[in-house]
Design a protein around this motif. Structure first.
Motif, mmCIF file in Angstrom:
data_model
loop_
_atom_site.group_PDB
_atom_site.id
_atom_site.type_symbol
_atom_site.label_atom_id
_atom_site.label_comp_id
_atom_site.label_asym_id
_atom_site.label_seq_id
_atom_site.Cartn_x
_atom_site.Cartn_y
_atom_site.Cartn_z
ATOM 1 N N VAL A 1 0.845 -1.179 0.000
ATOM 2 C CA VAL A 1 0.000 0.000 0.000
ATOM 3 C C VAL A 1 0.889 1.240 0.000
ATOM 4 O O VAL A 1 1.915 1.281 0.683
ATOM 5 C CB VAL A 1 -0.964 -0.019 1.209
ATOM 6 C CG1 VAL A 1 -0.228 0.010 2.530
ATOM 7 C CG2 VAL A 1 -1.933 1.169 1.118
ATOM 8 N N GLN A 2 0.514 2.228 -0.812
ATOM 9 C CA GLN A 2 1.267 3.479 -0.864
ATOM 10 C C GLN A 2 0.504 4.544 -0.081
ATOM 11 O O GLN A 2 -0.716 4.629 -0.164
ATOM 12 C CB GLN A 2 1.439 3.942 -2.312
ATOM 13 C CG GLN A 2 2.359 3.068 -3.150
ATOM 14 C CD GLN A 2 1.671 1.795 -3.619
ATOM 15 O OE1 GLN A 2 0.551 1.822 -4.093
ATOM 16 N NE2 GLN A 2 2.357 0.663 -3.471
ATOM 17 N N SER A 24 -3.266 4.161 -1.463
ATOM 18 C CA SER A 24 -3.568 3.555 -2.758
ATOM 19 C C SER A 24 -2.879 2.202 -2.819
ATOM 20 O O SER A 24 -1.990 1.902 -2.027
ATOM 21 C CB SER A 24 -3.095 4.443 -3.903
ATOM 22 O OG SER A 24 -1.701 4.650 -3.821
ATOM 23 N N GLY A 25 -3.301 1.406 -3.727
ATOM 24 C CA GLY A 25 -2.700 0.090 -3.855
ATOM 25 C C GLY A 25 -3.592 -0.968 -3.238
ATOM 26 O O GLY A 25 -4.759 -1.070 -3.583
ATOM 27 N N ARG A 26 -3.073 -1.704 -2.309
ATOM 28 C CA ARG A 26 -3.818 -2.807 -1.707
ATOM 29 C C ARG A 26 -4.997 -2.294 -0.888
ATOM 30 O O ARG A 26 -5.087 -1.135 -0.571
ATOM 31 C CB ARG A 26 -2.885 -3.649 -0.834
ATOM 32 C CG ARG A 26 -1.768 -4.284 -1.628
ATOM 33 C CD ARG A 26 -0.966 -5.253 -0.787
ATOM 34 N NE ARG A 26 0.079 -5.885 -1.573
ATOM 35 C CZ ARG A 26 0.855 -6.829 -1.105
ATOM 36 N NH1 ARG A 26 0.716 -7.252 0.139
ATOM 37 N NH2 ARG A 26 1.786 -7.372 -1.873
ATOM 38 N N TRP A 112 4.976 3.046 5.060
ATOM 39 C CA TRP A 112 5.115 4.422 5.525
ATOM 40 C C TRP A 112 4.865 5.397 4.390
ATOM 41 O O TRP A 112 5.235 5.145 3.241
ATOM 42 C CB TRP A 112 6.521 4.661 6.074
ATOM 43 C CG TRP A 112 6.743 3.955 7.371
ATOM 44 C CD1 TRP A 112 7.151 2.665 7.551
ATOM 45 C CD2 TRP A 112 6.539 4.497 8.669
ATOM 46 N NE1 TRP A 112 7.212 2.378 8.891
ATOM 47 C CE2 TRP A 112 6.850 3.491 9.597
ATOM 48 C CE3 TRP A 112 6.134 5.741 9.145
ATOM 49 C CZ2 TRP A 112 6.760 3.679 10.981
ATOM 50 C CZ3 TRP A 112 6.049 5.938 10.506
ATOM 51 C CH2 TRP A 112 6.356 4.919 11.413
ATOM 52 N N GLY A 113 4.282 6.532 4.760
ATOM 53 C CA GLY A 113 4.177 7.631 3.826
ATOM 54 C C GLY A 113 5.324 8.603 4.057
ATOM 55 O O GLY A 113 6.085 8.482 5.015
ATOM 56 N N GLN A 114 5.433 9.575 3.152
ATOM 57 C CA GLN A 114 6.420 10.625 3.387
ATOM 58 C C GLN A 114 5.858 11.548 4.461
ATOM 59 O O GLN A 114 4.686 11.510 4.759
ATOM 60 C CB GLN A 114 6.697 11.395 2.078
ATOM 61 C CG GLN A 114 5.864 12.628 1.841
ATOM 62 C CD GLN A 114 4.379 12.379 1.747
ATOM 63 O OE1 GLN A 114 3.941 11.254 1.638
ATOM 64 N NE2 GLN A 114 3.612 13.450 1.791
ATOM 65 N N GLY A 115 6.654 12.315 5.083
ATOM 66 C CA GLY A 115 6.198 13.146 6.186
ATOM 67 C C GLY A 115 5.583 14.451 5.742
ATOM 68 O O GLY A 115 5.778 14.900 4.607
ATOM 69 N N THR A 116 4.853 15.059 6.654
ATOM 70 C CA THR A 116 4.329 16.399 6.445
ATOM 71 C C THR A 116 4.696 17.245 7.668
ATOM 72 O O THR A 116 4.514 16.807 8.804
ATOM 73 C CB THR A 116 2.808 16.386 6.187
ATOM 74 O OG1 THR A 116 2.357 17.704 5.869
ATOM 75 C CG2 THR A 116 2.011 15.839 7.358
ATOM 76 N N GLN A 117 5.248 18.418 7.425
ATOM 77 C CA GLN A 117 5.774 19.242 8.507
ATOM 78 C C GLN A 117 4.654 19.997 9.212
ATOM 79 O O GLN A 117 3.840 20.663 8.574
ATOM 80 C CB GLN A 117 6.787 20.244 7.955
ATOM 81 C CG GLN A 117 7.341 21.218 8.983
ATOM 82 C CD GLN A 117 8.286 20.556 9.959
ATOM 83 O OE1 GLN A 117 9.187 19.815 9.563
ATOM 84 N NE2 GLN A 117 8.098 20.832 11.252
#
Length: 122
Positions: A1-2, A24-26, A112-117
């Motif tokens: 999963v993304q 998104s994804g699975r 994991w997703g990318q981070g958000t500040q």
């Protein structure tokens, strides 16, 4: 999963922000979701988690009563509503997914997703 996190920004102490994490994804509904945060020079720490159905949640003591995690499986999205923000909440926030519920250690999550500040000014 993304996973793709968004919604971070600069807010004054006492203010609110809502973070979103789109998957998104699975099949999203098969995963329990978590939010973590990492401040400069510190380890990544657990913030909140929610079960695949959304019926169970738990929080770090530092955010209990101020933050709320929720999810919308129809939209493949998990949210983190953050109220009464404090300067010590300043960090990069990450969303994570795993097939198991009840996890509060970062190493236990598979995706994991990318981070958000998030920056909270005093």
């Amino acid at each position: 999963v993304q996973l793709q996190a968004s919604g971070g920004g600069l807010v004054q102490a006492g203010g609110s922000l809502r973070l979103s994490c789109a998957a998104s994804g699975r099949t999203f509904s098969r995963y329990s979701m978590g939010w973590f945060r990492q401040a400069p020079g510190k380890e990544r720490e657990f913030v909140a988690a929610i079960s695949w159905s959304g019926t169970s949640t738990f929080y770090a003591d530092s955010v209990k009563g101020r933050f709320t995690i929720s999810r919308d499986n129809a939209k493949n999205t998990v949210y983190l509503q953050m109220n009464s923000l404090k300067p010590e909440d300043t960090a990069v926030y990450y969303c994570a997914a795993d097939g198991r519920y009840g996890l509060s250690n970062a190493y236990e999550y598979d995706y994991w997703g990318q981070g958000t500040q998030v920056t909270v000014s005093s």
